[in-house]
Design a protein around this motif. Structure first.
Motif, PDB file in Angstrom:
ATOM      1  N   SER A  98       0.830  -1.197   0.000  1.00 43.43           N
ATOM      2  CA  SER A  98       0.000   0.000   0.000  1.00 43.43           C
ATOM      3  C   SER A  98       0.867   1.250   0.000  1.00 43.43           C
ATOM      4  O   SER A  98       0.608   2.211  -0.750  1.00 43.43           O
ATOM      5  N   ARG A 108      -5.452   3.569  -7.288  1.00 45.17           N
ATOM      6  CA  ARG A 108      -5.923   2.199  -7.471  1.00 45.17           C
ATOM      7  C   ARG A 108      -4.736   1.342  -7.889  1.00 45.17           C
ATOM      8  O   ARG A 108      -3.866   1.792  -8.652  1.00 45.17           O
ATOM      9  N   VAL A 111      -2.548  -5.977  -7.621  1.00 37.62           N
ATOM     10  CA  VAL A 111      -1.406  -6.685  -7.043  1.00 37.62           C
ATOM     11  C   VAL A 111      -1.331  -8.075  -7.662  1.00 37.62           C
ATOM     12  O   VAL A 111      -2.301  -8.843  -7.625  1.00 37.62           O
ATOM     13  N   ALA A 121      -0.634 -10.603  -1.831  1.00 35.84           N
ATOM     14  CA  ALA A 121      -1.690 -10.157  -2.749  1.00 35.84           C
ATOM     15  C   ALA A 121      -3.067 -10.491  -2.192  1.00 35.84           C
ATOM     16  O   ALA A 121      -3.994  -9.665  -2.253  1.00 35.84           O
ATOM     17  N   ALA A 124      -3.915  -7.985   0.561  1.00 32.12           N
ATOM     18  CA  ALA A 124      -3.994  -6.556   0.221  1.00 32.12           C
ATOM     19  C   ALA A 124      -5.423  -6.020   0.130  1.00 32.12           C
ATOM     20  O   ALA A 124      -5.729  -4.977   0.729  1.00 32.12           O
ATOM     21  N   PRO A 125      -6.355  -6.665  -0.591  1.00 32.80           N
ATOM     22  CA  PRO A 125      -7.716  -6.104  -0.652  1.00 32.80           C
ATOM     23  C   PRO A 125      -8.471  -6.224   0.661  1.00 32.80           C
ATOM     24  O   PRO A 125      -9.405  -5.442   0.909  1.00 32.80           O
ATOM     25  N   VAL A 132      -7.218  -1.405  -3.614  1.00 38.18           N
ATOM     26  CA  VAL A 132      -6.932  -2.539  -4.484  1.00 38.18           C
ATOM     27  C   VAL A 132      -8.082  -2.781  -5.450  1.00 38.18           C
ATOM     28  O   VAL A 132      -9.232  -2.966  -5.040  1.00 38.18           O
ATOM     29  N   ILE A 135      -6.727  -8.675  -7.780  1.00 40.08           N
ATOM     30  CA  ILE A 135      -5.496  -9.415  -7.518  1.00 40.08           C
ATOM     31  C   ILE A 135      -5.422 -10.639  -8.420  1.00 40.08           C
ATOM     32  O   ILE A 135      -6.436 -11.220  -8.815  1.00 40.08           O
TER      33      ILE A 135
END
Length: 305
Positions: A98, A108, A111, A121, A124-125, A132, A135
């Motif tokens: 991030s 935006r 990943v 990955a 991450a969201p 994100v 992915i």
């Protein structure tokens, strides 16, 4: 007088530019291509073990040529990025993604991660849902799958886990080109040298000061995370539904993770989920089948809203 470290493996020339940026209290090295566009996300490429940004050498230029800004990063502690005393836990490494995206000015990001990079990955969201956009993971089932006891991993995986806990030997081995080549070959499809042919580069990166030590500690954290406070906190985060598109990719000859390891991934995704198997590839799909991997990435990016 100490011999200076040979960091030529970090600055391999190509169509990309080498950049250093500050993010999350650390300086990161990345190979960068493409221009920022408000209508398209930044694409972050995240390597796995025992590699660094060079693992994505085949994908950088095609992604940029498709109109995306793209960065293949060196994770904290590895390659040309800072070797910090902290930061072996997946929570910190995910926050790094991030921070890197925001330092590059992105609102935006997509990943794309391999192996341990794929674990980040997946997280991450869950950690940054407003940042994100999607992915794509290679050789990386959902993080929670890998923490379940059972037959979702193979004997070779457990053998490597055991070796990692003999830290002095594991650290010394990662600095040895012959060992790294053997490890890459063992994890690849039989006879496929897409990753093994690069053993010289990967071993050289592990010989950079503290890199092998940190690589081993990152692996040890992965294997013991459920017993650590920061690990339990990280996995609480990963319980959250993934609300962005997710594609996962497996090489059909991956000796570490059988196809059953992906059977529950769709349960964690409330948006589009697609699983793709690449024939003739092992664990390092993006290097063993570079053209197929690049096509999958470009198709995924084109499918995003």
């Amino acid at each position: 007088m100490a011999t200076p470290a040979d960091n030529s493996c970090v600055f391999i020339p190509g169509p990309w530019s080498h950049r250093f940026i500050q993010a999350n209290g650390c300086q990161f090295h990345l190979a960068h291509m493409g221009e920022h566009r408000d209508d398209r996300p930044l694409v972050l490429l995240v390597h796995g073990h025992p590699e660094y940004w060079w693992a994505w050498r085949h994908q950088l230029e095609p992604i940029a040529q498709a109109g995306y800004e793209v960065a293949a990063i060196d994770q904290r502690g590895l390659g040309g990025s800072d070797k910090t005393p902290e930061g072996v836990d997946a929570g910190t490494l995910t926050r790094d993604l991030s921070g890197i995206a925001r330092s590059l000015g992105a609102s935006r990001v997509v990943v794309i991660g391999l192996g341990r990079g794929g674990m980040l990955a997946w997280a991450a969201p869950a950690m940054f849902p407003d940042l994100v956009a999607g992915i794509l993971t290679f050789s990386a089932p959902h993080t929670r799958t890998l923490q379940r006891a059972g037959m979702h991993v193979t004997f070779r995986t457990w053998r490597h886990v055991a070796q990692t806990f003999v830290s002095p030997l594991a650290r010394k081995a990662l600095r040895n080109e012959s060992y790294v080549k053997g490890l890459l070959a063992e994890w690849s499809a039989p006879g496929n040298d897409g990753a093994t042919s690069q053993a010289e580069h990967y071993a050289a990166a592990m010989r950079l000061p503290e890199a092998a030590d940190i690589a081993v500690e990152q692996l040890r954290w992965s294997y013991t995370s459920t017993t650590r406070p920061d690990g339990r906190k990280f996995f609480d985060v990963t319980k959250r539904d993934i609300e962005v598109p997710v594609w996962t990719v497996r090489g059909d000859l991956d000796p570490l993770l059988p196809k059953r390891a992906w059977h529950r991934d769709a349960e964690f995704v409330t948006n589009t989920y697609r699983h793709i198997t690449v024939p003739g590839a092992g664990h390092f799909v993006n290097e063993e089948a570079p053209e197929e991997s690049t096509s999958i990435i470009l198709e995924f990016l084109a499918s995003l809203p």
